[in-house]
Design a protein around this motif. Sequence first.
Motif, PDB file in Angstrom:
ATOM      1  N   ALA A 202       0.829  -1.209   0.000  1.00 12.49           N
ATOM      2  CA  ALA A 202       0.000   0.000   0.000  1.00 12.49           C
ATOM      3  C   ALA A 202       0.862   1.258   0.000  1.00 12.49           C
ATOM      4  N   LEU A 203       1.888   1.290   0.861  1.00 13.47           N
ATOM      5  CA  LEU A 203       2.756   2.461   0.952  1.00 13.47           C
ATOM      6  C   LEU A 203       3.621   2.626  -0.294  1.00 13.47           C
ATOM      7  N   ASP A 204       4.125   1.522  -0.813  1.00 16.10           N
ATOM      8  CA  ASP A 204       5.001   1.585  -1.976  1.00 16.10           C
ATOM      9  C   ASP A 204       4.264   2.096  -3.211  1.00 16.10           C
ATOM     10  N   HIS A 205       2.926   1.898  -3.237  1.00 13.64           N
ATOM     11  CA  HIS A 205       2.111   2.382  -4.356  1.00 13.64           C
ATOM     12  C   HIS A 205       1.361   3.659  -3.989  1.00 13.64           C
ATOM     13  N   HIS A 206       1.798   4.284  -2.896  1.00  8.14           N
ATOM     14  CA  HIS A 206       1.293   5.605  -2.491  1.00  8.14           C
ATOM     15  C   HIS A 206      -0.193   5.609  -2.125  1.00  8.14           C
ATOM     16  N   HIS A 207      -0.660   4.523  -1.524  1.00  4.55           N
ATOM     17  CA  HIS A 207      -2.057   4.464  -1.073  1.00  4.55           C
ATOM     18  C   HIS A 207      -2.088   4.687   0.445  1.00  4.55           C
ATOM     19  N   TRP A 208      -1.880   5.930   0.846  1.00  5.26           N
ATOM     20  CA  TRP A 208      -1.762   6.213   2.272  1.00  5.26           C
ATOM     21  C   TRP A 208      -3.053   5.923   3.029  1.00  5.26           C
ATOM     22  N   GLN A 209      -4.216   6.264   2.458  1.00  4.79           N
ATOM     23  CA  GLN A 209      -5.489   6.002   3.128  1.00  4.79           C
ATOM     24  C   GLN A 209      -5.640   4.514   3.442  1.00  4.79           C
ATOM     25  N   LEU A 210      -5.246   3.692   2.486  1.00  3.42           N
ATOM     26  CA  LEU A 210      -5.330   2.243   2.681  1.00  3.42           C
ATOM     27  C   LEU A 210      -4.342   1.780   3.746  1.00  3.42           C
ATOM     28  N   ALA A 211      -3.135   2.349   3.736  1.00  2.00           N
ATOM     29  CA  ALA A 211      -2.137   1.994   4.749  1.00  2.00           C
ATOM     30  C   ALA A 211      -2.661   2.333   6.143  1.00  2.00           C
ATOM     31  N   GLU A 212      -3.329   3.448   6.253  1.00  2.00           N
ATOM     32  CA  GLU A 212      -3.903   3.860   7.537  1.00  2.00           C
ATOM     33  C   GLU A 212      -4.954   2.868   8.013  1.00  2.00           C
ATOM     34  N   ILE A 213      -5.789   2.390   7.083  1.00  4.11           N
ATOM     35  CA  ILE A 213      -6.816   1.399   7.421  1.00  4.11           C
ATOM     36  C   ILE A 213      -6.165   0.104   7.900  1.00  4.11           C
ATOM     37  N   LEU A 214      -5.114  -0.321   7.227  1.00  8.51           N
ATOM     38  CA  LEU A 214      -4.415  -1.545   7.627  1.00  8.51           C
ATOM     39  C   LEU A 214      -3.826  -1.409   9.021  1.00  8.51           C
ATOM     40  N   LEU A 215      -3.202  -0.267   9.291  1.00 12.20           N
ATOM     41  CA  LEU A 215      -2.602  -0.042  10.609  1.00 12.20           C
ATOM     42  C   LEU A 215      -3.670  -0.047  11.705  1.00 12.20           C
ATOM     43  N   LYS A 216      -4.797   0.576  11.429  1.00  8.41           N
ATOM     44  CA  LYS A 216      -5.877   0.632  12.423  1.00  8.41           C
ATOM     45  C   LYS A 216      -6.530  -0.728  12.620  1.00  8.41           C
ATOM     46  N   ASN A 217      -6.267  -1.651  11.686  1.00  7.25           N
ATOM     47  CA  ASN A 217      -6.784  -3.016  11.829  1.00  7.25           C
ATOM     48  C   ASN A 217      -5.679  -3.983  12.254  1.00  7.25           C
ATOM     49  N   ASN A 218      -4.661  -3.425  12.929  1.00  5.21           N
ATOM     50  CA  ASN A 218      -3.602  -4.207  13.571  1.00  5.21           C
ATOM     51  C   ASN A 218      -2.549  -4.772  12.615  1.00  5.21           C
ATOM     52  N   ALA A 219      -2.320  -4.106  11.491  1.00  2.00           N
ATOM     53  CA  ALA A 219      -1.175  -4.491  10.665  1.00  2.00           C
ATOM     54  C   ALA A 219       0.100  -4.150  11.426  1.00  2.00           C
ATOM     55  N   ASP A 220       1.101  -5.014  11.320  1.00  2.73           N
ATOM     56  CA  ASP A 220       2.373  -4.819  12.021  1.00  2.73           C
ATOM     57  C   ASP A 220       3.191  -3.737  11.310  1.00  2.73           C
ATOM     58  N   PRO A 221       3.482  -2.599  11.976  1.00  2.13           N
ATOM     59  CA  PRO A 221       4.236  -1.520  11.323  1.00  2.13           C
ATOM     60  C   PRO A 221       5.704  -1.869  11.108  1.00  2.13           C
ATOM     61  N   ASN A 222       6.161  -2.938  11.749  1.00  4.04           N
ATOM     62  CA  ASN A 222       7.583  -3.282  11.686  1.00  4.04           C
ATOM     63  C   ASN A 222       7.900  -4.461  10.768  1.00  4.04           C
ATOM     64  N   VAL A 223       6.887  -5.019  10.133  1.00  3.85           N
ATOM     65  CA  VAL A 223       7.121  -6.162   9.257  1.00  3.85           C
ATOM     66  C   VAL A 223       7.954  -5.710   8.058  1.00  3.85           C
ATOM     67  N   ALA A 224       8.892  -6.555   7.633  1.00  2.00           N
ATOM     68  CA  ALA A 224       9.806  -6.195   6.539  1.00  2.00           C
ATOM     69  C   ALA A 224       9.598  -7.098   5.331  1.00  2.00           C
TER      70      ALA A 224
END
Length: 294
Positions: A202-224
């Motif tokens: 999501a971030l690499d394709h510049h979809h910030w709104q989607l990245a925010e939704i993923l984070l708020k649904n417990n996506a791991d911010p540190n996953v590589a």
Amino acid sequence: MSTFNNESIDEIRAVSDITQKQLKSLNSLRVKINWFNRFHVVDGIEKERYDLDKLYFLIKSWQGPLSNFRDIFLKKEINCLLSDSINYIQRGRQHEGELIIKFVARTGFRDEPKVDKKGKPLLHRTTPVHLAARFNVTGTVVRELFKIYNRFDVNYIDKLGRTHFHVACMYGFVDVVEKFLELGQDPNCLTKKSIDPPLILALDHHHWQLAEILLKNNADPNVANAKGLTALHIIVLGDDDGSLNAFFKINDERLQTVQIDARTKLGNTPLHLAMRRRNNTMVEILLRRGADSN
């Protein structure tokens, strides 16, 4: 109470005759196509099978109501047709391939998964959605495919480890991602190392709104990903100060610790990348957040 005059009745009959003629042509074409042999021999030379031109011209001039493709074609034939349409697009025939895919969607055909003996869907399957992402087909086409493959409780995965959820994140389809999440989809969706996690896609394709939704649904911010790049690395590489501040704010609200000095496979931290890009604002933000200046 409505009434029909002779002229109206004649028009209805004419439309019906045209529809029947078109359906007969479509069925005739379906019988002639060797669906499951991708190659055929012409003058002793094996050539790749593409039979879409005749179908394209039939669909292009279609008049009147549409019939569900399932009434004429077998399910596996329709999947083959859609995959061929993606290959058509990949070969520069964008308009033709896209028209066929849109036509199938408009007819009302919707994919249903195969199930095992216990009634559970079989998820290991390569669909046209996967192919479209592999060839970087336009979002308009992928959006049509998600109308056909609209079971968001079923996350098909191909041999590479890419899932329909990954594709939705790659293209920034917020509504599709939300439907997956509502039905219990893991926002991290970690499959194979070679496939970027949804948040990084999501971030690499510049979809910030989607990245925010993923984070708020417990996506791991540190996953590589396979290169060791985390979400923080991707944001720094994007040179977007606002996204960087928003990223920290969301994780602060979730009481989620961000690994500020995470290193890529090449040993680079987000601070290294910010300095190399000479983005002083990001350097300052990262230092305030405790990035190791050494």
